[in-house]
Design an enzyme around this catalytic site. Structure first.
Site, PDB file in Angstrom:
ATOM      1  N   GLU A  59       0.811  -1.228   0.000  1.00  0.00           N
ATOM      2  CA  GLU A  59       0.000   0.000   0.000  1.00  0.00           C
ATOM      3  C   GLU A  59       0.842   1.274   0.000  1.00  0.00           C
ATOM      4  O   GLU A  59       0.620   2.170   0.820  1.00  0.00           O
ATOM      5  CB  GLU A  59      -0.991  -0.033   1.179  1.00  0.00           C
ATOM      6  CG  GLU A  59      -1.918  -1.230   1.085  1.00  0.00           C
ATOM      7  CD  GLU A  59      -2.890  -1.353   2.257  1.00  0.00           C
ATOM      8  OE1 GLU A  59      -2.958  -0.446   3.085  1.00  0.00           O
ATOM      9  OE2 GLU A  59      -3.595  -2.389   2.328  1.00  0.00           O
ATOM     10  N   GLU A 107      -5.697 -10.798  -1.461  1.00  0.00           N
ATOM     11  CA  GLU A 107      -6.588 -10.587  -0.300  1.00  0.00           C
ATOM     12  C   GLU A 107      -8.049 -10.588  -0.724  1.00  0.00           C
ATOM     13  O   GLU A 107      -8.853  -9.779  -0.246  1.00  0.00           O
ATOM     14  CB  GLU A 107      -6.237  -9.254   0.403  1.00  0.00           C
ATOM     15  CG  GLU A 107      -4.778  -9.151   0.812  1.00  0.00           C
ATOM     16  CD  GLU A 107      -4.427  -7.863   1.553  1.00  0.00           C
ATOM     17  OE1 GLU A 107      -5.336  -7.183   2.061  1.00  0.00           O
ATOM     18  OE2 GLU A 107      -3.228  -7.537   1.619  1.00  0.00           O
TER      19      GLU A 107
HETATM   20  O1  9MR Z   1      -7.361  -8.100   8.254  1.00  0.00           O
HETATM   21  C1  9MR Z   1      -6.340  -7.420   8.967  1.00  0.00           C
HETATM   22  C2  9MR Z   1      -6.846  -6.936  10.312  1.00  0.00           C
HETATM   23  O2  9MR Z   1      -7.151  -8.046  11.139  1.00  0.00           O
HETATM   24  C3  9MR Z   1      -5.795  -6.056  10.990  1.00  0.00           C
HETATM   25  O3  9MR Z   1      -6.353  -5.492  12.163  1.00  0.00           O
HETATM   26  C4  9MR Z   1      -5.323  -4.964  10.058  1.00  0.00           C
HETATM   27  C5  9MR Z   1      -4.181  -4.158  10.672  1.00  0.00           C
HETATM   28  O4  9MR Z   1      -3.026  -4.957  10.826  1.00  0.00           O
HETATM   29  O5  9MR Z   1      -4.891  -5.513   8.823  1.00  0.00           O
HETATM   30  C6  9MR Z   1      -5.877  -6.245   8.138  1.00  0.00           C
HETATM   31  O6  9MR Z   1      -5.355  -6.738   6.931  1.00  0.00           O
HETATM   32  C7  9MR Z   1      -5.059  -5.765   5.938  1.00  0.00           C
HETATM   33  C8  9MR Z   1      -3.855  -6.235   5.171  1.00  0.00           C
HETATM   34  O7  9MR Z   1      -2.778  -6.491   6.036  1.00  0.00           O
HETATM   35  C9  9MR Z   1      -3.447  -5.229   4.100  1.00  0.00           C
HETATM   36  N1  9MR Z   1      -4.554  -4.903   3.237  1.00  0.00           N
HETATM   37  C10 9MR Z   1      -5.800  -4.518   3.907  1.00  0.00           C
HETATM   38  C11 9MR Z   1      -6.194  -5.580   4.935  1.00  0.00           C
HETATM   39  C12 9MR Z   1      -7.510  -5.207   5.588  1.00  0.00           C
HETATM   40  O8  9MR Z   1      -7.373  -4.034   6.336  1.00  0.00           O
END
Ligand code: 9MR
Length: 399
Positions: A187, A298
């Site tokens: 990102e 994802e």
């Molecule tokens: O699904 C993840 C959530 O449980 C966490 O709280 C969050 C912060 O670490 O990250 C989420 O996963 C993200 C991923 O790492 C990157 N792309 C977006 C995902 C959803 O927010």
């Protein structure tokens, strides 16, 4: 609890058949064979109902991964809960998937909460589970503007660079040979055309005084492991503007010889997103240079089709559908999943497709962008495969 994989038809399955309560069982019974109800001849006695075919919500072992065996590995993002010994989740993962991603356990705040101290135990347990069950592991993520302790950004630019490179060297070395790809940079692309575009104006961008941190991360990862595939990962590649900015950055990285093997497309989409737009995201990078891979990293499909304002300030979000997924929405979603997987299978440089979660209850979308039950994945809260699962694994299944 009865382990449903030990029996062909579990108690719960039988109950569903008896009560007719299970959308899946009902759909399978009337749609699985592609038949519709017979029409009674006019004036005559209706023919007896055809016998109910045997229905089990347990697909044959390996159906999901084997359906795409020649196309891509099929993954799910998981945490410690999903690998608990004897759990239904662990059973599903071992029987139907070929890859896993740590949803959170391999992020910087999980691996190095304080500087110089590594906490690899939970991630190592995930990898041990994967290895014991023939699952490959996608690494996520070495650098992100979130889930990163503040100490990463302390000191001078040179100190920040040295700290980042040491972290990446240590982590990639620790997991060397056990991970097939890393989301090296996650990102880093801006959502709009602000002053730092195409780069996100992030803590990393500010700390490095520009986008050089992206180079630092890829170079450190490659130096630590010459074989692991290195990815830049981002969301919204199905949107033309975000896609164009990511293309600009990838072209620049390639032109300058930064070691990059592929592009990760998160594919957090919603019901209103067309499959064609997702494919446009993939195809923009195909043939950019020989050997560039695409991964879907994802994937989930929100059953809501929210406007931008819902994501910006939580206004205008669609109301909750309630505590069960309405059948019409399940069918719409299954249709989109089928379109996507069939298009994925047609793209030879797409080598990995990961769902962001295993079962609907575990999805981050139950609390994002607002608290509301969501149903974005292919297994339901009962750990049964959804209509979407049948749609992608059986081309003859009538949705
Ligand atoms: O699904 C993840 C959530 O449980 C966490 O709280 C969050 C912060 O670490 O990250 C989420 O996963 C993200 C991923 O790492 C990157 N792309 C977006 C995902 C959803 O927010």
């Amino acid at each position: 609890m009865v382990n449903k994989n030990q029996l062909q038809l579990t108690y719960r399955d039988r109950l569903k058949l008896l009560t007719g309560a299970a959308g899946l069982a009902a759909l399978t019974a009337c749609g699985g064979g592609g038949s519709s109800s017979p029409t009674p001849p006019s004036g005559g006695t209706p023919p007896p109902a055809p016998p109910t075919p045997p229905v089990s919500t347990t697909p044959v072992d390996g159906l999901l991964r084997d359906t795409f065996r020649n196309n891509f590995v099929v993954g799910a993002a998981i945490g410690s809960a999903q690998i608990a010994e004897g759990s239904e989740d662990a059973d599903i993962l071992s029987k139907q998937f070929s890859s896993i991603t740590a949803e959170n356990l391999m992020k910087p705040d999980a691996l190095a909460p304080t500087e110089g101290t590594y906490t690899f135990e939970a991630a190592d347990a995930l990898i041990a589970f994967a290895e014991a069950n023939n699952l490959q592991v996608r690494g996520h993520t070495l650098l992100w503007y979130r889930a990163t302790p503040d100490y990463f950004f302390e000191g001078t630019r040179e100190e920040i660079k040295a700290r980042l490179q040491k972290y990446i060297t240590d982590v990639v070395t620790h997991f060397k040979g056990r991970v097939y790809a890393w989301d090296v940079v996650n990102e880093a692309i801006s959502d709009g055309d602000g002053p730092t575009a195409p780069y996100r104006d992030s803590n990393w961008y500010q700390a490095a005084g520009g986008p050089d941190y992206i180079d630092w991360a890829f170079e450190a990862a490659r130096a630590a492991d010459p074989d692991v595939k290195l990815f830049i990962n981002d969301y919204n590649t199905e949107l033309a503007g975000k896609r164009a900015r990511l293309v600009t950055v990838v072209e620049d990285l390639i032109a300058r010889g930064i070691p990059l093997d592929g592009v990760g497309h998160q594919a957090h989409i919603q019901q209103s997103t067309s499959a064609a737009d997702v494919f446009a995201g993939l195809d923009a990078f195909t043939n950019m240079f020989a050997g560039l891979e695409n991964h879907i990293t994802e994937l989930d499909i929100s059953v809501y089709s929210d406007p931008a304002s819902c994501f910006d300030n939580a206004t205008g979000c669609q109301p909750s559908v309630g505590n069960t997924l309405p059948a019409a929405r399940a069918r719409e979603q299954a249709t989109r999943y089928r379109e996507l997987f069939s298009g994925f299978a047609a793209r030879s440089n797409l080598t990995s497709v990961t769902l962001w979660g295993l079962t609907d209850d575990a999805s981050w979308l139950n609390s994002f962008p607002v608290d509301r039950p969501n149903y974005p994945l292919i297994y339901d809260r009962d750990r049964d495969p959804k209509t979407a699962f049948l749609a992608i694994t059986d081309p003859n299944y009538v949705i």
